[in-house]
Motif scaffolding. Structure first.
Motif, PDB file in Angstrom:
ATOM      1  N   THR A 199       0.815  -1.226   0.000  1.00 53.22           N
ATOM      2  CA  THR A 199       0.000   0.000   0.000  1.00 53.22           C
ATOM      3  C   THR A 199       0.842   1.267   0.000  1.00 53.22           C
ATOM      4  N   ASP A 200       2.166   1.135   0.013  1.00 56.00           N
ATOM      5  CA  ASP A 200       3.040   2.307   0.180  1.00 56.00           C
ATOM      6  C   ASP A 200       2.861   3.333  -0.933  1.00 56.00           C
ATOM      7  N   SER A 201       2.858   2.880  -2.172  1.00 55.73           N
ATOM      8  CA  SER A 201       2.770   3.820  -3.300  1.00 55.73           C
ATOM      9  C   SER A 201       1.444   4.582  -3.293  1.00 55.73           C
ATOM     10  N   LEU A 202       0.360   3.893  -2.946  1.00 56.63           N
ATOM     11  CA  LEU A 202      -0.939   4.556  -2.899  1.00 56.63           C
ATOM     12  C   LEU A 202      -0.995   5.564  -1.755  1.00 56.63           C
ATOM     13  N   LEU A 203      -0.427   5.208  -0.613  1.00 57.27           N
ATOM     14  CA  LEU A 203      -0.394   6.134   0.520  1.00 57.27           C
ATOM     15  C   LEU A 203       0.428   7.374   0.201  1.00 57.27           C
ATOM     16  N   GLU A 204       1.542   7.197  -0.504  1.00 57.66           N
ATOM     17  CA  GLU A 204       2.362   8.341  -0.905  1.00 57.66           C
ATOM     18  C   GLU A 204       1.568   9.271  -1.815  1.00 57.66           C
ATOM     19  N   SER A 205       0.791   8.678  -2.719  1.00 57.75           N
ATOM     20  CA  SER A 205      -0.028   9.476  -3.622  1.00 57.75           C
ATOM     21  C   SER A 205      -1.087  10.263  -2.848  1.00 57.75           C
ATOM     22  N   ILE A 206      -1.679   9.639  -1.840  1.00 53.59           N
ATOM     23  CA  ILE A 206      -2.723  10.298  -1.052  1.00 53.59           C
ATOM     24  C   ILE A 206      -2.164  11.478  -0.266  1.00 53.59           C
ATOM     25  N   LYS A 207      -0.966  11.313   0.279  1.00 53.70           N
ATOM     26  CA  LYS A 207      -0.365  12.351   1.109  1.00 53.70           C
ATOM     27  C   LYS A 207       0.246  13.492   0.291  1.00 53.70           C
ATOM     28  N   GLU A 208       0.322  13.300  -1.015  1.00 51.57           N
ATOM     29  CA  GLU A 208       0.936  14.311  -1.875  1.00 51.57           C
ATOM     30  C   GLU A 208      -0.027  15.480  -2.097  1.00 51.57           C
ATOM     31  N   ASN A 209       0.446  16.685  -1.788  1.00 49.80           N
ATOM     32  CA  ASN A 209      -0.324  17.895  -2.079  1.00 49.80           C
ATOM     33  C   ASN A 209       0.163  18.481  -3.396  1.00 49.80           C
ATOM     34  N   VAL A 210      -0.714  18.532  -4.381  1.00 55.90           N
ATOM     35  CA  VAL A 210      -0.316  19.004  -5.707  1.00 55.90           C
ATOM     36  C   VAL A 210      -0.991  20.348  -5.997  1.00 55.90           C
ATOM     37  N   SER A 211      -0.370  21.114  -6.866  1.00 56.80           N
ATOM     38  CA  SER A 211      -1.000  22.351  -7.335  1.00 56.80           C
ATOM     39  C   SER A 211      -1.780  22.025  -8.602  1.00 56.80           C
ATOM     40  N   MET A 212      -2.976  22.553  -8.706  1.00 60.14           N
ATOM     41  CA  MET A 212      -3.844  22.153  -9.804  1.00 60.14           C
ATOM     42  C   MET A 212      -4.704  23.312 -10.282  1.00 60.14           C
ATOM     43  N   SER A 213      -4.815  23.418 -11.593  1.00 61.39           N
ATOM     44  CA  SER A 213      -5.808  24.305 -12.188  1.00 61.39           C
ATOM     45  C   SER A 213      -6.991  23.447 -12.606  1.00 61.39           C
ATOM     46  N   VAL A 214      -8.160  24.059 -12.641  1.00 60.73           N
ATOM     47  CA  VAL A 214      -9.400  23.304 -12.856  1.00 60.73           C
ATOM     48  C   VAL A 214     -10.253  24.016 -13.893  1.00 60.73           C
ATOM     49  N   LEU A 215     -10.817  23.228 -14.802  1.00 60.83           N
ATOM     50  CA  LEU A 215     -11.826  23.727 -15.737  1.00 60.83           C
ATOM     51  C   LEU A 215     -13.031  22.805 -15.679  1.00 60.83           C
ATOM     52  N   VAL A 216     -14.173  23.355 -15.292  1.00 64.03           N
ATOM     53  CA  VAL A 216     -15.441  22.627 -15.362  1.00 64.03           C
ATOM     54  C   VAL A 216     -16.247  23.274 -16.486  1.00 64.03           C
ATOM     55  N   ALA A 217     -16.441  22.551 -17.559  1.00 59.44           N
ATOM     56  CA  ALA A 217     -17.027  23.123 -18.781  1.00 59.44           C
ATOM     57  C   ALA A 217     -18.495  22.750 -18.931  1.00 59.44           C
ATOM     58  N   HIS A 218     -19.340  23.761 -19.098  1.00 58.87           N
ATOM     59  CA  HIS A 218     -20.746  23.576 -19.453  1.00 58.87           C
ATOM     60  C   HIS A 218     -21.133  24.706 -20.395  1.00 58.87           C
ATOM     61  N   ALA A 219     -22.029  24.429 -21.318  1.00 54.92           N
ATOM     62  CA  ALA A 219     -22.486  25.460 -22.245  1.00 54.92           C
ATOM     63  C   ALA A 219     -23.258  26.529 -21.477  1.00 54.92           C
ATOM     64  N   GLY A 220     -22.725  27.742 -21.458  1.00 56.56           N
ATOM     65  CA  GLY A 220     -23.414  28.843 -20.788  1.00 56.56           C
ATOM     66  C   GLY A 220     -22.896  29.159 -19.410  1.00 56.56           C
ATOM     67  N   GLU A 221     -22.285  28.179 -18.734  1.00 57.53           N
ATOM     68  CA  GLU A 221     -21.729  28.430 -17.395  1.00 57.53           C
ATOM     69  C   GLU A 221     -20.556  27.491 -17.153  1.00 57.53           C
ATOM     70  N   SER A 222     -19.377  28.060 -17.004  1.00 55.25           N
ATOM     71  CA  SER A 222     -18.170  27.257 -16.777  1.00 55.25           C
ATOM     72  C   SER A 222     -17.391  27.830 -15.605  1.00 55.25           C
ATOM     73  N   PHE A 223     -16.442  27.030 -15.132  1.00 56.89           N
ATOM     74  CA  PHE A 223     -15.661  27.409 -13.949  1.00 56.89           C
ATOM     75  C   PHE A 223     -14.180  27.191 -14.233  1.00 56.89           C
ATOM     76  N   VAL A 224     -13.363  28.174 -13.884  1.00 61.24           N
ATOM     77  CA  VAL A 224     -11.915  27.992 -13.900  1.00 61.24           C
ATOM     78  C   VAL A 224     -11.390  28.359 -12.515  1.00 61.24           C
ATOM     79  N   GLY A 225     -10.416  27.604 -12.041  1.00 61.96           N
ATOM     80  CA  GLY A 225      -9.881  27.872 -10.715  1.00 61.96           C
ATOM     81  C   GLY A 225      -8.480  27.327 -10.560  1.00 61.96           C
ATOM     82  N   TYR A 226      -7.831  27.733  -9.471  1.00 57.33           N
ATOM     83  CA  TYR A 226      -6.463  27.277  -9.180  1.00 57.33           C
ATOM     84  C   TYR A 226      -6.339  27.011  -7.688  1.00 57.33           C
ATOM     85  N   SER A 227      -5.674  25.885  -7.363  1.00 55.41           N
ATOM     86  CA  SER A 227      -5.378  25.550  -5.968  1.00 55.41           C
ATOM     87  C   SER A 227      -3.903  25.213  -5.837  1.00 55.41           C
TER      88      SER A 227
END
Length: 341
Positions: A199-227
């Motif tokens: 389970t080590d590799s999966l646990l390492e992935s879970i504990k990893e904090n990544v920076s991410m940009s996000v696009l949620v696309a819908h016709a007429g209303e969409s979202f862009v964000g950054y964390s």
């Protein structure tokens, strides 16, 4: 070819055992015997009718009753035979998971802790990591691996759609048959066997904090964000445009209406592209992933100008945009899908 036939026979046996196919065949055999009995009743009724003019009414009624029962039995038989043939044709696709869940990061850690506690006296526990974009047959020594997994589980694994890879925890006695699809892409494919699960590799992935940009696309209303740390949004924007609903009627008016709707959508795409471009330029030094969700075809059009060095992750989550619950967007993107085989 012999090995292939053996696998197919095993799959058919498993399906026959768990799908109710045996009961269906038994019902058909029983119904065929009943039809033979009804045919004898019809013949008997015909003979009575021919021999006894005095009891004509009773003979006619018996004959009609027997024929109606025979006709109903034949209809039922055809229906059952059709159902059986459909099951034979679709057999592998009928296997289903016994349980499906969506876990938060915390719930996944608790789940993995339970998996880690399993300990066997023999080295028979399999752990399989399949990297993003790969399959079981991409793994080194996959022939030896596949021989250790039962056919029904192999069919179920093939049914899972994941752009980020998967992790399988498997015991031959089926005490543990669990599969996890992570929200972040797995980088390496491999498998191990031992008296505990890896389970080590999966646990390492879970504990990893990544920076991410996000696009949620819908016709007429969409979202862009950054964390910056995938914990909360540091910047976000909801982009709205006036897009006509789909036309319900036909003819020239529908074609004109759809053309105007396409123009509205194209305008919305341009607005989102500009907002996304500004966001990526602002945080370009700290972006590990670009997550795409919502209407993925629309999202691909909106990201057609995004630099190729930004790794994109396609989310299957059906995310709706609620400005007052922006944190829910991150929560839905970062779920771990759990399947029990």
């Amino acid at each position: 070819m012999v090995e292939k036939d053996r696998v197919i026979n095993n799959i058919n046996y498993i399906f026959k055992k768990y799908s109710g196919k045996e009961e269906l065949e038994a019902e058909i055999n029983k119904l065929q015997s009943h039809i033979l009995e009804l045919e004898l009743d019809v013949n008997t009724a015909n003979k009575r009718y021919e021999k006894s003019a005095a009891s004509e009414k009773r003979a006619v009624a018996a004959k009609q009753g027997a024929e109606e029962k025979l006709k109903a039995a034949e209809v039922k038989l055809r229906s059952l035979e059709h159902e059986l043939e459909k099951q034979r044709t679709d057999a592998p696709g009928e296997f289903s998971f016994t349980h499906v869940d969506q876990f938060s990061k915390q719930r996944t850690e608790e789940f993995i802790s339970s998996i880690s506690s399993v300990n066997y006296s023999t080295e028979s526990l399999l752990t399989v990591y399949v990297a993003a974009g790969e399959q079981l047959n991409n793994i080194k020594d996959h022939e030896n691996l596949i021989e250790r997994i039962d056919n029904e589980s192999l069919v179920l694994i093939e049914k899972i759609s994941s752009s980020t890879g998967l992790v399988l925890f498997y015991s031959p006695d089926h005490l543990v048959n669990e599969l996890i699809v992570p929200p972040l892409p797995l980088k390496r494919s491999y498998w191990t066997k031992g008296n505990t699960f890896d389970t080590d590799s999966l646990l390492e992935s879970i504990k990893e904090n990544v920076s991410m940009s996000v696009l949620v696309a819908h016709a007429g209303e969409s979202f862009v964000g950054y964390s910056f740390d995938s914990e909360e949004f540091d910047s976000f924007q909801v982009i709205k445009s006036s897009v006509k609903a789909k036309h319900a009627k036909g003819g020239f008016s529908q074609r004109r209406f759809e053309r105007l709707r396409d123009e509205d959508i194209a305008h919305h795409i341009d607005k989102v592209k500009l907002s996304l471009k500004e966001l990526l330029e602002e945080f370009e030094e700290n972006i590990d992933y670009l997550f795409l969700a919502g209407d993925l075809q629309l999202a691909k059009e909106m990201t057609s100008d995004v630099p190729l060095d930004i790794e994109q992750v396609f989310s299957s989550s059906d995310i709706r945009i609620e400005k007052h619950y922006v944190q829910d967007i991150l929560n839905q993107l970062l779920v771990y899908r759990r399947y029990r085989l």
